[in-house]
Motif scaffolding. Structure first.
Motif, mmCIF file in Angstrom:
data_model
loop_
_atom_site.group_PDB
_atom_site.id
_atom_site.type_symbol
_atom_site.label_atom_id
_atom_site.label_comp_id
_atom_site.label_asym_id
_atom_site.label_seq_id
_atom_site.Cartn_x
_atom_site.Cartn_y
_atom_site.Cartn_z
ATOM 1 N N TRP A 149 -9.251 22.548 38.311
ATOM 2 C CA TRP A 149 -9.668 21.652 37.223
ATOM 3 C C TRP A 149 -10.583 22.384 36.251
ATOM 4 N N GLU A 150 -11.406 23.268 36.777
ATOM 5 C CA GLU A 150 -12.285 24.068 35.914
ATOM 6 C C GLU A 150 -11.450 25.005 35.040
ATOM 7 N N LYS A 151 -10.390 25.564 35.601
ATOM 8 C CA LYS A 151 -9.517 26.446 34.831
ATOM 9 C C LYS A 151 -8.825 25.685 33.715
ATOM 10 N N ILE A 152 -8.390 24.446 34.013
ATOM 11 C CA ILE A 152 -7.773 23.604 32.975
ATOM 12 C C ILE A 152 -8.778 23.318 31.863
ATOM 13 N N LYS A 153 -10.023 23.097 32.238
ATOM 14 C CA LYS A 153 -11.071 22.821 31.251
ATOM 15 C C LYS A 153 -11.326 24.027 30.364
ATOM 16 N N VAL A 154 -11.457 25.209 30.999
ATOM 17 C CA VAL A 154 -11.813 26.417 30.263
ATOM 18 C C VAL A 154 -10.642 26.954 29.444
ATOM 19 N N GLU A 155 -9.455 27.027 30.058
ATOM 20 C CA GLU A 155 -8.321 27.679 29.400
ATOM 21 C C GLU A 155 -7.492 26.735 28.533
ATOM 22 N N ILE A 156 -7.473 25.442 28.884
ATOM 23 C CA ILE A 156 -6.624 24.498 28.148
ATOM 24 C C ILE A 156 -7.451 23.573 27.267
ATOM 25 N N GLY A 157 -8.716 23.395 27.616
ATOM 26 C CA GLY A 157 -9.600 22.573 26.784
ATOM 27 C C GLY A 157 -9.575 21.103 27.121
ATOM 28 N N LEU A 158 -9.082 20.747 28.311
ATOM 29 C CA LEU A 158 -9.079 19.347 28.745
ATOM 30 C C LEU A 158 -10.001 19.189 29.951
ATOM 31 N N VAL A 185 0.970 22.301 34.148
ATOM 32 C CA VAL A 185 1.900 22.495 35.270
ATOM 33 C C VAL A 185 1.799 23.920 35.807
ATOM 34 N N ALA A 186 1.594 24.897 34.904
ATOM 35 C CA ALA A 186 1.463 26.290 35.342
ATOM 36 C C ALA A 186 0.262 26.460 36.268
ATOM 37 N N VAL A 187 -0.865 25.836 35.889
ATOM 38 C CA VAL A 187 -2.063 25.897 36.739
ATOM 39 C C VAL A 187 -1.793 25.194 38.073
ATOM 40 N N CYS A 188 -1.115 24.053 38.002
ATOM 41 C CA CYS A 188 -0.820 23.291 39.228
ATOM 42 C C CYS A 188 0.152 24.044 40.142
#
Length: 468
Positions: A149-158, A185-188
């Motif tokens: 979730w942290e990666k989604i926040k940092v890399e995707i901005g959500l 989906v890639a992160v997941c």
């Protein structure tokens, strides 16, 4: 009315009641027919009940699935995200879509346009939500952790508060997750691959719970020996290979330290077991040999070395008997070093024993006809001259036994057929066994020669028939 989608819940309840009544009627019809059959009465035709049920089935299917869909949609969109069962939602959405498509065709065939229109309405609702199902499956992957979730926040901005009990999938949709579907989906997917490693590690740890060495008493030695089941040994080898494969995985990063530690543990257990069983084989072979005082007296140096290993063996097996768990008992570096040293010492003992046996064979060459175990049976009982009797047939061809008197004086030799040749010179078994057996051999030859000389003398004095 029965086509009003605003009354979906009411109509779903009504068709449920009606279907229950139809099932009850069908059950009664079957019961009445069976009773009529018992009394030989012509069975009444209740086919109308079955026909009504068949005609009613599309309505039942439609309203049941329509209400199930709407209840599910509310639960999936507005229920807590942490409780969303995405896999169940995927199955239900797919099933509802198929039913609506099938029932729509059925209603069109019956020329019921309002009912067919309702099917289209539900199908459109399903299609509108269906596009979010892959995201739900990805985001609710059991492998999703805080780092993802942290990666989604940092890399995707959500910033998705996935663990917040108030957060819903509907809120995620409103945040615009669909626009970032590929990135999310890639992160997941990465989370799923990492989860595979995580669960595999947990499974490997769990498989060793309750797995223990079989520690059992060994004969009358006062100590134990171990045994590991073949399937457990195979499991150990398989897990080593699996852990090695994990160490090369591009998704190992979060578990790198755990993988390395577990691989070291498995290798240590494997090495300890290998050395342990090697020591055990040597110990089982040597223990009865050096349990003989005669052997200890003849091989004092090797005897002391074996005794030292024997003491360590007994201490180790006491601990193993108390804690026989494979991982607990074998994951010890000091145990590996102890067994390696024990194997080195026992190799030396066996080498010394082999040299000792070679020396005995060179002193009495007929000992070459005996195996090591047979020769050791004789050498471990040097004070018991009769111990040679079972092995004479191998040492001397055609000789079955020697005649020993009560005082152990040797007076004759016997063949398997019972022929007896008296010794021309009697002797006592004194000194090392190879020495007095050499003397026996000398007397055997001398006695055979004397017997031949005596027979020649008798030939001159007796008639041939009597002499033969």
């Amino acid at each position: 009315g029965f086509t009003d989608m605003e009354e979906c819940a009411v109509n779903a309840a009504r068709v449920e009641e009606m279907m229950a009544e139809l099932k009850e009627l069908q059950a009664k019809a079957d019961l009445y027919n069976s009773r009529e059959g018992m009394f030989g009465v012509k069975q009444t035709d209740y086919g109308a009940v079955k026909k009504i049920a068949e005609q009613f089935d599309p309505f039942y299917q439609f309203w049941t699935y329509a209400q199930g869909w709407r209840d599910g949609l509310a639960r999936w969109r507005d229920g807590a995200f942490v409780e969303l069962d995405a896999e169940s939602a995927d199955r239900d959405v797919t099933a509802a879509f198929k039913v609506m498509f099938k029932m729509g065709k059925a209603f069109n065939q019956r020329q019921l346009p309002d009912c067919a229109k309702n099917c289209d309405t539900i199908r459109q609702e399903i299609e509108a939500f269906r596009v979010y199902v892959p995201l739900a499956l990805a985001m609710r992957s059991p492998g999703m952790r805080e780092r993802h979730w942290e990666k989604i926040k940092v890399e995707i901005g959500l910033e998705i508060p996935a663990t917040d009990p108030e957060f819903t999938f509907g809120a995620a949709i409103e945040m615009g997750v669909k626009d970032k579907e590929d990135e999310i989906v890639a992160v997941c997917d990465v989370a799923g691959k990492e989860y595979g490693i995580e669960t595999a590690l947990e499974k490997m740890h769990g498989e060793w719970e309750g797995i223990a060495l079989e520690v059992k008493e060994y004969k009358e030695t006062g100590t134990y020996v171990i045994r590991i089941e073949d399937e457990h040994a195979q499991m150990l080898d398989d897990q080593i290979v699996m852990t090695q494969a994990m160490s090369f995985s591009p998704y190992k990063a979060p578990f790198a330290d755990e993988i390395e530690t577990w691989e070291k543990t498995l290798r240590m257990v494997s090495d300890v077991l290998e050395e342990w069983l090697e020591v055990q084989r040597s110990w089982q072979y040597l223990e009865p040999i050096f349990g003989s005082k005669d052997i200890m007296d003849q091989l004092p140096l090797e005897g002391k070395r074996f005794a030292a290993v024997d003491r360590q063996w007994r201490k180790t097996l006491v601990v193993a008997e108390e804690e026989p768990g494979v991982i607990v008992a074998c994951n010890k570096k000091e145990l590996l070093e102890l067994f390696r040293e024990s194997n080195r010492v026992l190799d030396g003992v066996q080498k010394g024993l082999a040299e000792y046996l070679e020396m005995k064979r060179l002193a009495f060459s007929r000992f070459f006809f005996l195996s090591n175990d047979e020769l050791l049976q004789i050498l471990s009982q040097t004070k018991n001259a009769l111990a040679v009797q079972p092995h004479l047939r191998k040492c001397f061809e055609a000789i079955h036994s020697l005649d020993f008197e009560k005082d152990l004086k040797i007076t004759a030799m016997n063949s398997v057929e019972g022929e007896k040749v008296p010794f021309s010179e009697h002797m006592y078994p004194k000194g090392p066994v190879e020495i007095w057996l050499g003397e026996v051999q000398r007397i055997m030859i001398q006695s055979c020669r004397q017997s031949i000389v005596d027979s020649l003398v008798d030939y001159q004095a007796q008639k041939r028939a009597v002499w033969v």
